[in-house]
Design an enzyme around this catalytic site. Structure first.
Site, PDB file in Angstrom:
ATOM      1  CB  CYS A 144      -1.069  22.201  14.380  1.00 34.11           C
ATOM      2  SG  CYS A 144       0.386  22.560  15.356  1.00 34.11           S
TER       3      CYS A 144
ATOM      4  CG  HIS B 198       7.629  16.287  20.515  1.00 41.11           C
ATOM      5  ND1 HIS B 198       8.826  16.251  21.191  1.00 41.11           N
ATOM      6  CD2 HIS B 198       6.786  16.954  21.321  1.00 41.11           C
ATOM      7  CE1 HIS B 198       8.703  16.852  22.343  1.00 41.11           C
ATOM      8  NE2 HIS B 198       7.474  17.303  22.446  1.00 41.11           N
TER       9      HIS B 198
ATOM     10  CG  HIS C  63       6.378  22.176  23.422  1.00 40.85           C
ATOM     11  ND1 HIS C  63       5.206  21.687  22.945  1.00 40.85           N
ATOM     12  CD2 HIS C  63       7.329  21.255  23.130  1.00 40.85           C
ATOM     13  CE1 HIS C  63       5.435  20.527  22.367  1.00 40.85           C
ATOM     14  NE2 HIS C  63       6.707  20.239  22.453  1.00 40.85           N
TER      15      HIS C  63
ATOM     16  CD  GLU D 161       1.029  22.865  26.205  1.00 41.20           C
ATOM     17  OE1 GLU D 161       1.106  22.158  25.185  1.00 41.20           O
ATOM     18  OE2 GLU D 161      -0.049  23.142  26.751  1.00 41.20           O
TER      19      GLU D 161
ATOM     20  CB  CYS E 103      -4.781  24.048  20.649  1.00 41.91           C
ATOM     21  SG  CYS E 103      -4.240  22.639  19.699  1.00 41.91           S
TER      22      CYS E 103
END
Ligand code: F3S
Length: 284
Positions: free
Chosen positions: A15, A43, A76, A128, A194
Site C-alpha cells: 500500500c 509485517h 503504524h 497502531e 484506510c
C-alpha cells in the site's frame, strides 16, 4: 496451462503507507546511516530480511537504541510515551507514520478532547492501536468481538466510534448497530479504515466469488492480510494464507479452474510474482 486461469487482484501488495516507509528506510540506508526501528518495520519477514541485509537494525525497545542513534517510526505510528522518551534521550526521529494512521490519531485525540466515550474497533495489542490509544490517555475501549459491546459501561453522553485502519468495514457496521441496540442515543462515527484496506477488501470479496481457490500472500502477523483471508473464506473461496511461494501445495489446485491471488499491504511485488509463477508451474 489448460483451462486454468490465475487472476491476481488489481491492488495486491504494497500500500502507499508501507511503500513510503520502506522507501524512506531504504534511502536512509543507502546514505550509509545507522537506522533503528522498534519492532518489525512492516509485517513481512522477507521484506525485513532484505532491509536487514542493507543494515536496518530491528530492536525490541528504546533502550536498545544509542542516544546518538536514528529511529524510524513505523507506518503504524508509535505511542506518545515512546516518542517523548526518544526525544529526551536525544535520539533522532524519522517519522514514517502512514498519513491514514495519523488521521486516526487525530480523530482519537479529538474525541478525547471533546470528552466522548471512545470506542475503537481493533486489536488492543496491535502497535497502531497502542499508538492511537496513547492520544486518549489510554482511555479508549477497544473491541475485536461484537459480544464485548454488551459488557461495556458508557459513562459519558456521547460515544465516538472509530476503527483500526486495517479493520473490516463489516465489523465497524456491526459495532454501530450493536450500540444502537443498546439504546445509545448519541454516537459519532468516524470511518478511519484506510482507503487501501477498503479497496483490497472490496476487491477480494468480488474475486473470491469468481474463483475456486484463493491464495492470500502476506505475513502471518499482518492484520490486513489476515482480514483479507477471512473475507475470502467468508465469500466462499477455498482460501490459503501463505507468506512465500514455497508453501504452495499442488493438491490445493486439483479440480480448480480459476485461482485467485491477493496480497496484503506489506507484501512486496517479488513475493507475489513468485507465487503466481509457482501456481502456474503446478497447474501446467
Ligand atoms: Fe497506511 Fe492503510 Fe497501508 S493505514 S500503512 S495505507 S494499510
Amino acid at each position: 496451462m489448460q483451462n486454468k486461469k490465475v487472476i491476481v487482484a488489481k491492488n495486491a501488495g504494497f500500500c502507499f503507507g508501507v511503500k513510503r516507509a520502506v522507501d524512506m528506510v531504504d534511502d536512509l540506508l543507502k546514505e550509509g546511516r545507522e537506522i533503528y526501528v522498534i519492532g518489525e518495520l512492516v509485517h513481512n519477514n522477507q521484506v525485513i530480511e532484505t532491509l536487514t541485509k542493507k543494515g536496518l537494525k530491528t530492536v525490541e525497545n528504546l533502550d536498545d537504541i544509542p542516544n546518538d542513534g536514528t529511529m524510524v517510526i513505523r507506518s503504524h505510528g508509535a505511542s506518545i510515551k515512546i516518542i517523548n522518551e526518544a526525544r529526551s534521550k536525544g535520539i533522532e526521529i524519522i517519522d514514517a507514520t502512514c498519513p491514514f494512521v495519523n488521521k486516526a490519531r487525530i480523530v482519537a485525540n479529538d474525541f478525547y478532547k471533546k470528552d466522548y466515550n471512545i470506542l475503537i474497533c481493533g486489536d488492543k495489542n496491535h502497535a497502531e492501536i497502542v499508538g492511537i490509544n496513547s492520544l486518549t490517555e489510554n482511555s479508549a475501549k477497544i473491541v475485536n468481538d461484537i459480544n464485548q459491546i454488551k459488557d461495556i459501561n458508557f459513562e459519558k453522553s456521547i460515544v465516538g466510534v472509530m476503527s483500526q485502519t486495517t479493520y473490516k468495514l463489516t465489523f465497524l457496521k456491526e459495532v454501530v448497530l450493536a450500540l444502537l441496540d443498546r439504546g445509545l442515543k448519541k454516537i459519532v462515527i468516524e470511518n478511519t479504515i484506510c482507503l487501501d484496506s477498503t479497496t483490497k477488501q472490496t476487491e477480494i470479496k468480488d474475486l473470491a466469488k469468481k474463483v475456486d481457490v484463493m491464495i492470500v500472500v502476506g505475513g502471518k502477523s499482518s492484520s490486513n492480510t489476515n482480514k483479507l483471508a477471512e473475507i475470502s473464506l467468508a465469500s466462499g473461496a477455498q482460501t490459503y494464507h501463505i507468506e512465500i511461494a514455497d508453501e504452495l501445495k499442488k493438491d490445493w489446485f486439483v479440480g480448480a479452474n480459476k485461482i485467485g491471488v491477493a496480497a496484503g499491504a506489506s507484501t512486496a511485488q517479488f513475493l507475489i510474482d513468485a507465487v503466481v509463477s509457482g501456481i502456474e508451474k503446478m497447474v501446467e
